[in-house]
Design a protein around this motif. Structure first.
Motif, PDB file in Angstrom:
ATOM      1  N   VAL A 110      -7.501 -61.218 -21.253  1.00  9.21           N
ATOM      2  CA  VAL A 110      -6.183 -62.069 -20.924  1.00  9.21           C
ATOM      3  C   VAL A 110      -6.514 -63.509 -21.329  1.00  9.21           C
ATOM      4  O   VAL A 110      -5.325 -63.953 -22.077  1.00  9.21           O
ATOM      5  N   SER A 111      -7.799 -64.115 -21.586  1.00  5.73           N
ATOM      6  CA  SER A 111      -7.807 -65.348 -22.073  1.00  5.73           C
ATOM      7  C   SER A 111      -7.475 -65.422 -23.614  1.00  5.73           C
ATOM      8  O   SER A 111      -6.946 -66.623 -23.894  1.00  5.73           O
ATOM      9  N   ILE A 112      -7.779 -64.580 -24.469  1.00 10.57           N
ATOM     10  CA  ILE A 112      -7.864 -64.655 -25.910  1.00 10.57           C
ATOM     11  C   ILE A 112      -6.283 -64.459 -26.080  1.00 10.57           C
ATOM     12  O   ILE A 112      -5.668 -64.912 -26.901  1.00 10.57           O
ATOM     13  N   LEU A 113      -5.443 -63.400 -25.446  1.00 10.07           N
ATOM     14  CA  LEU A 113      -4.089 -63.359 -25.596  1.00 10.07           C
ATOM     15  C   LEU A 113      -3.240 -64.654 -25.195  1.00 10.07           C
ATOM     16  O   LEU A 113      -2.384 -64.967 -25.835  1.00 10.07           O
ATOM     17  N   ALA A 114      -3.783 -65.236 -24.040  1.00 13.11           N
ATOM     18  CA  ALA A 114      -2.978 -66.392 -23.620  1.00 13.11           C
ATOM     19  C   ALA A 114      -3.663 -67.631 -24.283  1.00 13.11           C
ATOM     20  O   ALA A 114      -2.947 -68.866 -24.083  1.00 13.11           O
ATOM     21  N   ARG A 115      -4.888 -67.470 -25.135  1.00 17.70           N
ATOM     22  CA  ARG A 115      -5.144 -68.773 -25.483  1.00 17.70           C
ATOM     23  C   ARG A 115      -5.526 -69.925 -24.478  1.00 17.70           C
ATOM     24  O   ARG A 115      -5.195 -71.059 -24.871  1.00 17.70           O
ATOM     25  N   ALA A 116      -5.939 -69.367 -23.206  1.00 12.61           N
ATOM     26  CA  ALA A 116      -6.180 -70.382 -22.321  1.00 12.61           C
ATOM     27  C   ALA A 116      -7.785 -70.879 -22.170  1.00 12.61           C
ATOM     28  O   ALA A 116      -8.581 -70.198 -22.026  1.00 12.61           O
ATOM     29  N   TYR A 117      -7.732 -72.110 -22.396  1.00 11.11           N
ATOM     30  CA  TYR A 117      -9.037 -72.909 -22.590  1.00 11.11           C
ATOM     31  C   TYR A 117      -9.777 -72.689 -21.181  1.00 11.11           C
ATOM     32  O   TYR A 117     -11.092 -72.285 -21.314  1.00 11.11           O
ATOM     33  N   MET A 118      -9.371 -73.098 -20.272  1.00  9.33           N
ATOM     34  CA  MET A 118     -10.126 -72.827 -19.076  1.00  9.33           C
ATOM     35  C   MET A 118     -10.622 -71.202 -18.819  1.00  9.33           C
ATOM     36  O   MET A 118     -11.715 -71.114 -18.295  1.00  9.33           O
ATOM     37  N   LEU A 119      -9.695 -70.414 -19.108  1.00  7.45           N
ATOM     38  CA  LEU A 119      -9.895 -68.928 -18.718  1.00  7.45           C
ATOM     39  C   LEU A 119     -11.167 -68.453 -19.648  1.00  7.45           C
ATOM     40  O   LEU A 119     -12.025 -67.772 -19.325  1.00  7.45           O
ATOM     41  N   LEU A 120     -11.138 -68.868 -21.099  1.00  5.43           N
ATOM     42  CA  LEU A 120     -12.185 -68.664 -22.088  1.00  5.43           C
ATOM     43  C   LEU A 120     -13.167 -69.333 -21.750  1.00  5.43           C
ATOM     44  O   LEU A 120     -14.458 -68.707 -21.740  1.00  5.43           O
ATOM     45  N   LEU A 121     -13.254 -70.488 -20.976  1.00  2.00           N
ATOM     46  CA  LEU A 121     -14.582 -71.425 -20.685  1.00  2.00           C
ATOM     47  C   LEU A 121     -15.212 -70.416 -19.376  1.00  2.00           C
ATOM     48  O   LEU A 121     -16.479 -70.187 -19.334  1.00  2.00           O
ATOM     49  N   MET A 122     -14.394 -70.225 -18.566  1.00  2.89           N
ATOM     50  CA  MET A 122     -14.996 -69.430 -17.369  1.00  2.89           C
ATOM     51  C   MET A 122     -15.453 -67.883 -17.618  1.00  2.89           C
ATOM     52  O   MET A 122     -16.451 -67.341 -17.074  1.00  2.89           O
ATOM     53  N   THR A 123     -14.713 -67.307 -18.716  1.00  3.53           N
ATOM     54  CA  THR A 123     -15.211 -66.047 -19.258  1.00  3.53           C
ATOM     55  C   THR A 123     -16.566 -66.299 -19.829  1.00  3.53           C
ATOM     56  O   THR A 123     -17.457 -65.031 -19.514  1.00  3.53           O
ATOM     57  N   GLY A 124     -16.718 -67.090 -20.634  1.00  7.39           N
ATOM     58  CA  GLY A 124     -17.914 -67.406 -21.187  1.00  7.39           C
ATOM     59  C   GLY A 124     -19.256 -67.641 -20.451  1.00  7.39           C
ATOM     60  O   GLY A 124     -20.289 -67.092 -20.357  1.00  7.39           O
ATOM     61  N   VAL A 125     -18.686 -68.464 -19.337  1.00 10.86           N
ATOM     62  CA  VAL A 125     -19.869 -68.655 -18.063  1.00 10.86           C
ATOM     63  C   VAL A 125     -20.132 -67.433 -17.349  1.00 10.86           C
ATOM     64  O   VAL A 125     -21.301 -67.046 -17.096  1.00 10.86           O
ATOM     65  N   LEU A 126     -19.054 -66.544 -17.200  1.00  6.66           N
ATOM     66  CA  LEU A 126     -19.323 -65.324 -16.615  1.00  6.66           C
ATOM     67  C   LEU A 126     -20.310 -64.349 -17.128  1.00  6.66           C
ATOM     68  O   LEU A 126     -21.027 -63.722 -16.717  1.00  6.66           O
ATOM     69  N   PHE A 127     -20.100 -64.190 -18.685  1.00  4.66           N
ATOM     70  CA  PHE A 127     -20.878 -63.451 -19.508  1.00  4.66           C
ATOM     71  C   PHE A 127     -22.220 -63.933 -19.495  1.00  4.66           C
ATOM     72  O   PHE A 127     -23.148 -63.374 -19.564  1.00  4.66           O
ATOM     73  N   LEU A 128     -22.333 -65.367 -19.563  1.00  5.63           N
ATOM     74  CA  LEU A 128     -23.737 -65.884 -19.644  1.00  5.63           C
ATOM     75  C   LEU A 128     -24.444 -65.455 -18.115  1.00  5.63           C
ATOM     76  O   LEU A 128     -25.606 -65.433 -18.366  1.00  5.63           O
ATOM     77  N   PHE A 129     -23.774 -65.805 -17.118  1.00  5.90           N
ATOM     78  CA  PHE A 129     -24.459 -65.331 -15.903  1.00  5.90           C
ATOM     79  C   PHE A 129     -24.815 -63.694 -15.972  1.00  5.90           C
ATOM     80  O   PHE A 129     -25.606 -63.498 -15.392  1.00  5.90           O
ATOM     81  N   GLY A 130     -23.775 -63.057 -16.435  1.00 10.22           N
ATOM     82  CA  GLY A 130     -24.309 -61.418 -16.567  1.00 10.22           C
ATOM     83  C   GLY A 130     -25.419 -61.295 -17.316  1.00 10.22           C
ATOM     84  O   GLY A 130     -26.266 -60.628 -16.867  1.00 10.22           O
ATOM     85  N   SER A 131     -25.399 -61.960 -18.470  1.00  9.65           N
ATOM     86  CA  SER A 131     -26.790 -61.963 -19.377  1.00  9.65           C
ATOM     87  C   SER A 131     -28.010 -62.286 -18.596  1.00  9.65           C
ATOM     88  O   SER A 131     -29.045 -61.678 -18.942  1.00  9.65           O
TER      89      SER A 131
END
Length: 206
Positions: A110-131
């Motif tokens: 969703v974040s890539i399609l919407a090019r949403a800064y905050m959602l991209l940032l939160m997704t990155g943090v989520l994957f970081l937490f997952g790693s």
């Protein structure tokens, strides 16, 4: 060469899917820990060599036995209880990482399609937490294996174990690769959020 959001989108899709597949295969297979006791197997009816996963241990003839449930009650020594607690931790952490990847994948799409800064940032943090969850689970498994080997030394003695080849298997290697891929996915999403943020600032003339 200028890095574009489209290139990052392809990268996170490929690496993210590979990370998920590798971890699913790792969790579902029984080659985390391999014990080669072929020197003790004097005839075809003796099967002492085994390979273990997160949930069970199997002989190379195909018969498998589940581990003792780490969540059950029973009379255990302190060292055995510590092993069970470590087992309980990593069998929760590694599937939890898969769940985080599923949510991260949906949010990332969703974040890539919407090019949403905050959602991209939160997704990155989520994957970081997952790693980090994956890293914790795999590290706990390594520590658990070392503690189990120490327990075996106390029970059988070092001399009996000298002729047995004990090593980690390819399932653990896949889990490590999954961790690295998940970390790279996180960094790519964080970079994508930075690119989107810079474009917005340029458009606003800041």
């Amino acid at each position: 060469m200028k890095l574009t959001l489209s290139a990052l989108a392809i990268f996170v899709a490929l690496v993210g899917v590979l990370s998920f597949i590798f971890l699913v295969v790792a969790i579902g297979t029984d080659f985390w820990y391999i014990i080669d006791a072929s020197k003790w197997e004097h005839d075809a009816s003796t099967h002492l060599s085994s390979h273990s996963g997160l949930w069970r241990t199997c002989n190379f003839n195909g018969s498998c036995s589940p581990f003792i449930s780490p969540f059950g009650a029973g009379n255990f020594t302190d060292s055995q209880r510590q092993l069970l607690n470590m087992h309980a931790a990593f069998v929760v952490l590694l599937p939890l990482s898969l769940i985080l990847m599923v949510f991260g994948g949906m949010a990332g799409f969703v974040s890539i399609l919407a090019r949403a800064y905050m959602l991209l940032l939160m997704t990155g943090v989520l994957f970081l937490f997952g790693s980090l969850v994956t890293l914790a689970g795999v590290s706990l498994y390594v520590a658990y294996s070392a503690a189990a080997f120490k327990e075996a030394l106390c029970l059988f003695g070092r001399k009996k174990l000298e002729s047995i080849d004990i090593r980690f298997g390819w399932s653990l290697a896949l889990a490590w690769i999954s961790f690295i891929a998940e970390l790279l996915t996180s960094m790519a999403f964080l970079l994508a959020s930075r690119i989107v943020g810079m474009k917005r600032r340029q458009e606003q003339g800041i």
